[in-house]
Scaffold this motif. Structure first.
Motif, PDB file in Angstrom:
ATOM      1  N   HIS A   1       1.013  -1.299   0.072  1.00  0.00           N
ATOM      2  CA  HIS A   1      -0.087  -0.111   0.186  1.00  0.00           C
ATOM      3  C   HIS A   1       0.696   1.173   0.140  1.00  0.00           C
ATOM      4  N   VAL A   2       1.053   1.877  -1.078  1.00  0.00           N
ATOM      5  CA  VAL A   2       1.304   3.455  -1.019  1.00  0.00           C
ATOM      6  C   VAL A   2       0.976   4.307  -1.607  1.00  0.00           C
ATOM      7  N   GLY A   3       0.495   5.836  -0.661  1.00  0.00           N
ATOM      8  CA  GLY A   3      -0.721   6.898  -1.279  1.00  0.00           C
ATOM      9  C   GLY A   3      -0.299   7.821  -0.208  1.00  0.00           C
ATOM     10  N   MET A   4      -1.103   8.987  -0.561  1.00  0.00           N
ATOM     11  CA  MET A   4      -0.917   9.891  -0.283  1.00  0.00           C
ATOM     12  C   MET A   4      -2.423  10.972   0.043  1.00  0.00           C
ATOM     13  N   GLN A   5      -2.299  11.617   0.943  1.00  0.00           N
ATOM     14  CA  GLN A   5      -3.608  12.234   1.222  1.00  0.00           C
ATOM     15  C   GLN A   5      -3.350  13.759   1.192  1.00  0.00           C
ATOM     16  N   LEU A   6      -3.871  14.324   0.360  1.00  0.00           N
ATOM     17  CA  LEU A   6      -3.893  15.901  -0.004  1.00  0.00           C
ATOM     18  C   LEU A   6      -4.104  17.090   0.814  1.00  0.00           C
ATOM     19  N   HIS A   7      -3.124  18.146   0.846  1.00  0.00           N
ATOM     20  CA  HIS A   7      -3.676  18.967   2.514  1.00  0.00           C
ATOM     21  C   HIS A   7      -5.321  19.861   1.455  1.00  0.00           C
ATOM     22  N   PRO A   8      -6.416  19.408   2.400  1.00  0.00           N
ATOM     23  CA  PRO A   8      -7.413  20.004   2.251  1.00  0.00           C
ATOM     24  C   PRO A   8      -7.431  21.723   1.546  1.00  0.00           C
ATOM     25  N   ALA A   9      -6.354  22.524   2.350  1.00  0.00           N
ATOM     26  CA  ALA A   9      -6.581  23.652   2.140  1.00  0.00           C
ATOM     27  C   ALA A   9      -5.837  24.060   0.903  1.00  0.00           C
ATOM     28  N   ASP A  10      -5.216  23.350  -0.295  1.00  0.00           N
ATOM     29  CA  ASP A  10      -4.949  22.909  -1.344  1.00  0.00           C
ATOM     30  C   ASP A  10      -5.672  22.259  -2.710  1.00  0.00           C
ATOM     31  N   THR A  11      -6.552  21.503  -1.749  1.00  0.00           N
ATOM     32  CA  THR A  11      -7.193  21.123  -2.984  1.00  0.00           C
ATOM     33  C   THR A  11      -9.030  21.435  -3.178  1.00  0.00           C
ATOM     34  N   GLY A  12      -9.644  21.822  -1.624  1.00  0.00           N
ATOM     35  CA  GLY A  12     -11.139  22.435  -1.723  1.00  0.00           C
ATOM     36  C   GLY A  12     -11.540  21.501  -1.246  1.00  0.00           C
ATOM     37  N   GLY A  13     -12.660  21.314  -0.217  1.00  0.00           N
ATOM     38  CA  GLY A  13     -13.745  20.920  -0.472  1.00  0.00           C
ATOM     39  C   GLY A  13     -13.276  19.570   0.608  1.00  0.00           C
ATOM     40  N   SER A  14     -12.941  18.826   0.560  1.00  0.00           N
ATOM     41  CA  SER A  14     -12.911  18.308   1.668  1.00  0.00           C
ATOM     42  C   SER A  14     -10.995  16.990   1.933  1.00  0.00           C
ATOM     43  N   PHE A  15     -10.707  16.862   2.187  1.00  0.00           N
ATOM     44  CA  PHE A  15      -9.319  15.838   1.833  1.00  0.00           C
ATOM     45  C   PHE A  15      -9.538  14.906   0.740  1.00  0.00           C
TER      46      PHE A  15
END
Length: 262
Positions: A116-130
């Motif tokens: 398992h590899v992955g990444m949670q993106l910063h919600p301040a940069d995506t908007g909407g949600s994690f």
């Protein structure tokens, strides 16, 4: 490249209540509790919906301000949608794209020994949600309905499809749905489109992300999901008994407005 909606996460204050409602209304059975979320001051549980999952996280402390999820609950005025978690075919390629866009990674998921590899993106940069993107690198990873490490290694015996069998849509409420949809289209590399109600949508390989006008005063957030129902009548009867029915084919559970579709 492909991208599938694999999991929806909500943040709640009472995991026992949410567990009761998900079992009683949607007929779900919990499949996994992840001890790893304790490092964030949380406990959780996951329920399979067909080959997808609904996760609920709750702070272990009564002081909501002591955890990021607790603060999110406070800012959104109660139980709320928290994360849109997708499975992708190549996290490395996705990382190149988000780096080019200047999107920060809030948390690296790097468990190669578990596949398992992955990444949670910063919600301040995506908007909407994690927004999270995960790749399963173990045997069978990437297959439709294949392994999903966040739900453990033995989730399939817990799948119950008598009432619901898939998450077909995740709904994100925003003061500016079109701008947010454009941003998510850049990040996911999925074309921006409009649905039959002229609402912005992104069609993933197995589900849709819909962007709607925020009207409840709770801010920009993951506000709902659509679930494909095998038995809408049973869902609605149970929702009425538990006092969570909010419309002819909608219920409110764990801070999400859940619409039953066929």
């Amino acid at each position: 490249m492909w991208i599938r909606l694999r999991q929806i996460a909500v943040a709640c204050t009472d995991l026992n209540e949410v567990s009761r409602d998900l079992a009683g209304v949607l007929g779900l059975e919990a499949c996994f509790t992840d001890p790893g979320v304790a490092q964030f001051g949380l406990k959780n549980s996951l329920w399979p919906i067909g080959t997808q999952f609904l996760e609920c996280v709750t702070p272990t402390s009564s002081d909501l301000e002591s955890t990021a999820a607790g603060r999110y609950i406070s800012r959104r005025g109660g139980n709320t949608g928290y994360m849109v978690i997708c499975e992708v075919d190549d996290v490395a390629v996705r990382r190149e794209i988000i780096d080019e866009l200047g999107v920060r990674v809030a948390f690296e998921l790097n468990y190669p020994e578990e596949g398992h590899v992955g990444m949670q993106l910063h919600p301040a940069d995506t908007g909407g949600s994690f927004l999270e993107m995960d790749q399963m690198t173990m045997a069978g990873g990437g297959e439709v309905g294949g392994p999903w490490w966040p739900a453990g290694k033995n989730w399939k015996p817990y799948v119950r499809t008598e009432r619901v069998n898939a998450i077909t849509t995740a709904t994100i409420s925003s003061p500016d749905p079109s701008t947010l949809a454009t941003r998510w289209a850049e990040i996911t590399q999925v074309a921006f489109d409009l649905d039959e109600n002229n609402q912005p949508i992104l069609d993933l390989d197995n589900a849709r992300i819909r962007f709607v006008q925020e009207t409840d005063g709770r801010g920009e957030r993951l506000s709902g999901i659509d679930v494909r129902c095998s038995d809408i009548d049973s869902v609605m009867r149970s929702a009425e008994l538990l006092g969570v029915q909010t419309g002819d084919t909608t219920v409110t559970l764990a801070g999400l407005e859940i619409s039953c579709v066929q």
